[in-house]
Scaffold this motif. Sequence first.
Motif, mmCIF file in Angstrom:
data_model
loop_
_atom_site.group_PDB
_atom_site.id
_atom_site.type_symbol
_atom_site.label_atom_id
_atom_site.label_comp_id
_atom_site.label_asym_id
_atom_site.label_seq_id
_atom_site.Cartn_x
_atom_site.Cartn_y
_atom_site.Cartn_z
ATOM 1 N N ARG A 1 -2.471 6.190 -4.579
ATOM 2 C CA ARG A 1 -1.474 5.891 -5.357
ATOM 3 C C ARG A 1 -1.713 6.869 -6.528
ATOM 4 O O ARG A 1 -2.848 6.923 -7.345
ATOM 5 C CB ARG A 1 -1.330 4.486 -5.899
ATOM 6 N N HIS B 1 -5.431 6.923 -7.276
ATOM 7 C CA HIS B 1 -6.072 5.425 -7.481
ATOM 8 C C HIS B 1 -6.313 5.164 -5.949
ATOM 9 O O HIS B 1 -5.222 5.252 -5.273
ATOM 10 C CB HIS B 1 -5.324 4.449 -7.922
ATOM 11 N N TRP C 1 0.822 -1.254 0.101
ATOM 12 C CA TRP C 1 -0.075 0.101 0.142
ATOM 13 C C TRP C 1 0.880 1.196 -0.123
ATOM 14 O O TRP C 1 0.245 2.362 -0.308
ATOM 15 C CB TRP C 1 -0.940 0.114 1.206
ATOM 16 N N THR D 1 -5.906 2.810 -3.424
ATOM 17 C CA THR D 1 -5.344 1.330 -3.433
ATOM 18 C C THR D 1 -6.083 0.644 -2.270
ATOM 19 O O THR D 1 -6.024 -0.544 -2.027
ATOM 20 C CB THR D 1 -3.927 1.465 -3.320
ATOM 21 N N ASP E 1 3.146 7.058 -3.269
ATOM 22 C CA ASP E 1 1.872 6.622 -2.338
ATOM 23 C C ASP E 1 1.712 7.612 -1.094
ATOM 24 O O ASP E 1 2.745 8.003 -0.483
ATOM 25 C CB ASP E 1 2.220 5.220 -1.684
#
Length: 155
Positions: free
Chosen positions: A70, A79, A45, A81, A51
């Motif tokens: 992300r 996105h 993650w 995640t 991230d």
Amino acid sequence: MTLTLRRNHDRDLAPLAKMLPDTEIPLLNPSAKVPFDEMEWHRNWLGESSDVSFYLLDAEGHDVGFFALREGIGPEVRHLTYVYLREEMRGGAGAELAKIVEQAAEDLGALVLTLKVETDNAPAFNAYLSAGYEELSRRHGMATMRLDLEARIAA
């Protein structure tokens, strides 16, 4: 319910480990080790340098949730995640959680937010639909969804 956001600048997953009961790990990630393996979750993650993760706090300031964003195809796409909300916080928090995730993505400069959700997770799937996400595709029990943040900002 009022949730506040705390950015996880240190990429610290110890609070997530405390929130996440061992019994829920296989439900959230069937291939994950039990008990919680911080390095494994960090790779999954928070493995990319772009991230970013956040903790959700309740009115008393206790950690009650976590999500990670992300970078997608360029920095204008983020996105989702991973998202986790403690069980006692789940009833009716979907709309508030969606708004918090959207704001975090916007603050990172995103114009589009994408995610994947299990199609048999009706509460989450319906919360995303209610928040304005459009379903792009379905594959292997997962729906890919997209929200145009730029259109929301302009409206």
